[in-house]
Design an enzyme around this catalytic site. Structure first.
Site, short mmCIF file in Angstrom:
data_model
loop_
_atom_site.label_atom_id
_atom_site.label_comp_id
_atom_site.label_asym_id
_atom_site.label_seq_id
_atom_site.Cartn_x
_atom_site.Cartn_y
_atom_site.Cartn_z
N ASN A 122 0.84 -1.19 0.00
CA ASN A 122 0.00 0.00 0.00
C ASN A 122 0.88 1.25 0.00
OD1 ASN A 122 0.60 -0.93 2.65
ND2 ASN A 122 -1.05 0.26 3.55
N GLU A 176 0.30 5.12 0.76
CA GLU A 176 -0.66 6.09 1.27
C GLU A 176 -0.32 7.50 0.81
OE1 GLU A 176 -1.03 5.42 5.51
OE2 GLU A 176 -2.23 3.61 5.12
N CYS A 230 -4.01 0.68 -2.63
CA CYS A 230 -3.87 -0.55 -1.86
C CYS A 230 -2.79 -1.46 -2.46
CB CYS A 230 -5.18 -1.33 -1.83
SG CYS A 230 -6.49 -0.57 -0.87
N GLU A 263 -2.96 -4.60 -3.26
CA GLU A 263 -3.44 -5.47 -4.34
C GLU A 263 -3.41 -4.74 -5.68
OE1 GLU A 263 -4.79 -4.84 -1.43
OE2 GLU A 263 -6.05 -6.47 -0.69
N CYS A 322 -10.24 -4.75 -0.25
CA CYS A 322 -11.34 -3.78 -0.17
C CYS A 322 -12.20 -3.89 -1.43
CB CYS A 322 -10.80 -2.37 0.01
SG CYS A 322 -10.18 -1.62 -1.52
N CYS A 347 -10.53 -2.83 -4.73
CA CYS A 347 -9.58 -3.83 -5.24
C CYS A 347 -10.31 -5.03 -5.84
CB CYS A 347 -8.63 -4.27 -4.14
SG CYS A 347 -7.41 -3.01 -3.71
N1 THU Z 1 -5.24 -1.61 2.43
C1 THU Z 1 -4.67 -2.38 1.46
O1 THU Z 1 -3.56 -2.10 0.99
N2 THU Z 1 -5.35 -3.47 1.02
C2 THU Z 1 -6.54 -3.87 1.52
O2 THU Z 1 -7.07 -4.87 1.06
C3 THU Z 1 -7.19 -3.14 2.59
C4 THU Z 1 -6.55 -1.87 2.98
C5 THU Z 1 -4.49 -0.46 2.94
C6 THU Z 1 -5.03 0.87 2.55
C7 THU Z 1 -4.51 1.76 3.67
O3 THU Z 1 -3.19 2.17 3.33
C8 THU Z 1 -4.42 0.83 4.87
O4 THU Z 1 -4.50 -0.48 4.35
C9 THU Z 1 -5.51 1.05 5.89
O5 THU Z 1 -6.76 1.02 5.30
#
Ligand code: THU
Length: 129
Positions: free
Chosen positions: A38, A40, A49, A51, A86, A89
């Protein structure tokens, strides 16, 4: 192997806001593996994310067919925990992956296996257009 690579990718997460580090390892139909973490952003909404990072890396390298993805999440420095993809994704995966695409989630002790169809039933995709 896929789970190990997902864990390694989580160590490269850029997650200064949530401190939740996610790694993904995507297996192509041709046997290549693309990892992602991920990434941010201060605007929060621009966060990508793990994925999607893995999938976009692969697609931008010419890959179009995929077999499986492993996902690992954990609070920075904490234990691994199950991290289901999520909704965004799931939708992005559905653009390129068949209904039987495999999604592996692990907390380090046990691994759960789902198909994309199970996590995104009745999806809207190119067949609907
Ligand atoms: N996140 C992911 O990278 N993948 C997921 O399937 C769920 C959430 C990340 C996004 C954000 O940077 C952190 O997790 C908290 O939501």
């Amino acid at each position: 192997m896929l789970i190990k690579k997902a864990y390694e990718a989580s160590e490269r997460a850029y997650a200064p806001y949530s401190e939740f580090c996610v790694g993904a390892a995507l297996l192509t139909a041709s046997g290549r593996v693309f990892t992602g973490c991920n990434v941010e952003n201060a605007s929060y909404g621009a966060t990508n994310c793990a994925e999607r990072t893995a999938l976009f890396k692969a697609v931008s390298e010419g890959e179009r067919a995929f077999s499986a993805i492993a996902v690992v999440g954990r609070k920075r420095g904490g234990e691994e925990q199950l991290c289901p993809p999520c909704g965004i994704c799931r939708q992005v995966l559905a653009e390129f992956c068949n209904k039987d695409f495999l999604i592996l989630l692990t907390n380090g002790k046990e691994t759960e296996r789902y198909t994309l169809e199970e996590l995104l039933p009745h999806s809207f995709d190119r067949e609907n257009i």
